[in-house]
Motif scaffolding. Structure first.
Motif, mmCIF file in Angstrom:
data_model
loop_
_atom_site.group_PDB
_atom_site.id
_atom_site.type_symbol
_atom_site.label_atom_id
_atom_site.label_comp_id
_atom_site.label_asym_id
_atom_site.label_seq_id
_atom_site.Cartn_x
_atom_site.Cartn_y
_atom_site.Cartn_z
ATOM 1 N N TYR A 239 15.712 21.290 41.712
ATOM 2 C CA TYR A 239 16.164 20.350 42.731
ATOM 3 C C TYR A 239 15.032 20.198 43.738
ATOM 4 C CZ TYR A 239 18.376 18.850 47.065
ATOM 5 O OH TYR A 239 18.678 18.188 48.225
ATOM 6 N N SER A 240 14.504 18.986 43.841
ATOM 7 C CA SER A 240 13.439 18.690 44.805
ATOM 8 C C SER A 240 13.551 17.219 45.194
ATOM 9 C CB SER A 240 12.061 18.966 44.203
ATOM 10 O OG SER A 240 11.790 18.039 43.164
ATOM 11 N N MET A 241 12.957 16.864 46.290
ATOM 12 C CA MET A 241 12.998 15.462 46.739
ATOM 13 C C MET A 241 12.342 14.546 45.703
ATOM 14 S SD MET A 241 14.713 15.194 49.428
ATOM 15 C CE MET A 241 15.765 16.517 48.929
ATOM 16 N N GLU A 242 11.294 15.034 45.057
ATOM 17 C CA GLU A 242 10.615 14.246 44.021
ATOM 18 C C GLU A 242 11.551 13.977 42.846
ATOM 19 O OE1 GLU A 242 7.213 15.251 40.836
ATOM 20 O OE2 GLU A 242 6.565 15.452 42.931
ATOM 21 N N ASN A 243 12.292 15.001 42.415
ATOM 22 C CA ASN A 243 13.226 14.830 41.299
ATOM 23 C C ASN A 243 14.451 13.999 41.685
ATOM 24 O OD1 ASN A 243 11.568 16.180 39.543
ATOM 25 N ND2 ASN A 243 12.652 18.127 39.730
ATOM 26 N N VAL A 244 14.892 14.117 42.919
ATOM 27 C CA VAL A 244 15.996 13.259 43.395
ATOM 28 C C VAL A 244 15.555 11.809 43.348
ATOM 29 C CG1 VAL A 244 17.378 12.625 45.421
ATOM 30 C CG2 VAL A 244 17.103 15.027 44.808
ATOM 31 N N LYS A 245 14.324 11.552 43.744
ATOM 32 C CA LYS A 245 13.781 10.188 43.736
ATOM 33 C C LYS A 245 13.743 9.630 42.312
ATOM 34 C CE LYS A 245 9.834 7.513 45.318
ATOM 35 N NZ LYS A 245 8.498 7.563 45.911
ATOM 36 N N ILE A 246 13.402 10.476 41.347
ATOM 37 C CA ILE A 246 13.381 10.043 39.950
ATOM 38 C C ILE A 246 14.758 9.558 39.514
ATOM 39 C CG2 ILE A 246 13.167 10.886 37.565
ATOM 40 C CD1 ILE A 246 10.841 12.650 38.562
ATOM 41 N N ILE A 247 15.788 10.306 39.874
ATOM 42 C CA ILE A 247 17.151 9.912 39.500
ATOM 43 C C ILE A 247 17.564 8.634 40.223
ATOM 44 C CG2 ILE A 247 19.584 10.517 39.771
ATOM 45 C CD1 ILE A 247 18.977 13.219 38.797
#
Length: 162
Positions: A150-158
């Protein structure tokens, strides 16, 4: 006297229940919180709950596998993420009133920044009402938690869908 005409365009109740089943959504979130708390029993941001819920329930894990990232013909419906994001308020409120979770934060916090903690009643209810489906879902949450950070980068991907 004016008579009401029944509309032929209404959705049958059985279909509404299938696609808008609050009890099932509560159990899925309760399952997720149980899986996350098995790793460590800390409070979780609502955004993290949305993140892992989306990965597992909307089958978005492929977004984080390099091989499939380049496939142009596969795009998730980010609408699912945002549609569930609008439902989470009500689900968390119901779970809080059932004493399954505790929601922590200030009134000035954004919804995504509120923190949720699984309570004993939530654990007990989940264990007492577990089924084969929920056990498999639980395992999928554990796999997602262990393989995708869980990271801001991965949230952005979703959120962006690719």
């Amino acid at each position: 006297m004016i008579q009401k005409q029944e509309s032929n365009y209404s959705t049958p109740t059985s279909i509404q229940i299938l696609f808008n089943n609050q009890k099932l959504e509560i159990m899925k979130v309760l399952c997720l919180l149980n899986a996350l708390s098995s790793q460590n029993n800390k409070q979780r941001k609502v955004e993290e709950i949305l993140f892992y819920y989306s990965i597992v329930n909307f089958e978005l894990d492929y977004l984080f596998r390099e091989k499939q990232k380049s496939e142009k013909d596969i795009f998730p419906s980010s609408n699912q993420y945002f549609r569930f994001q609008t439902k989470i308020n009500e689900i968390l409120l119901l779970m809080s009133s059932l004493k399954f979770i505790e929601v922590k934060g200030k009134i000035s916090n954004k919804l995504d920044d509120l923190k949720v903690k699984l309570l004993k009643d939530g654990r007990v209810f989940f264990v007492d009402n577990s089924s084969d489906y929920l056990k498999a879902l639980y395992e999928n949450y554990i796999i997602a938690f262990n393989s995708i950070n869980y990271s801001m980068e991965n949230v952005k991907i979703i959120k962006e869908g690719y």
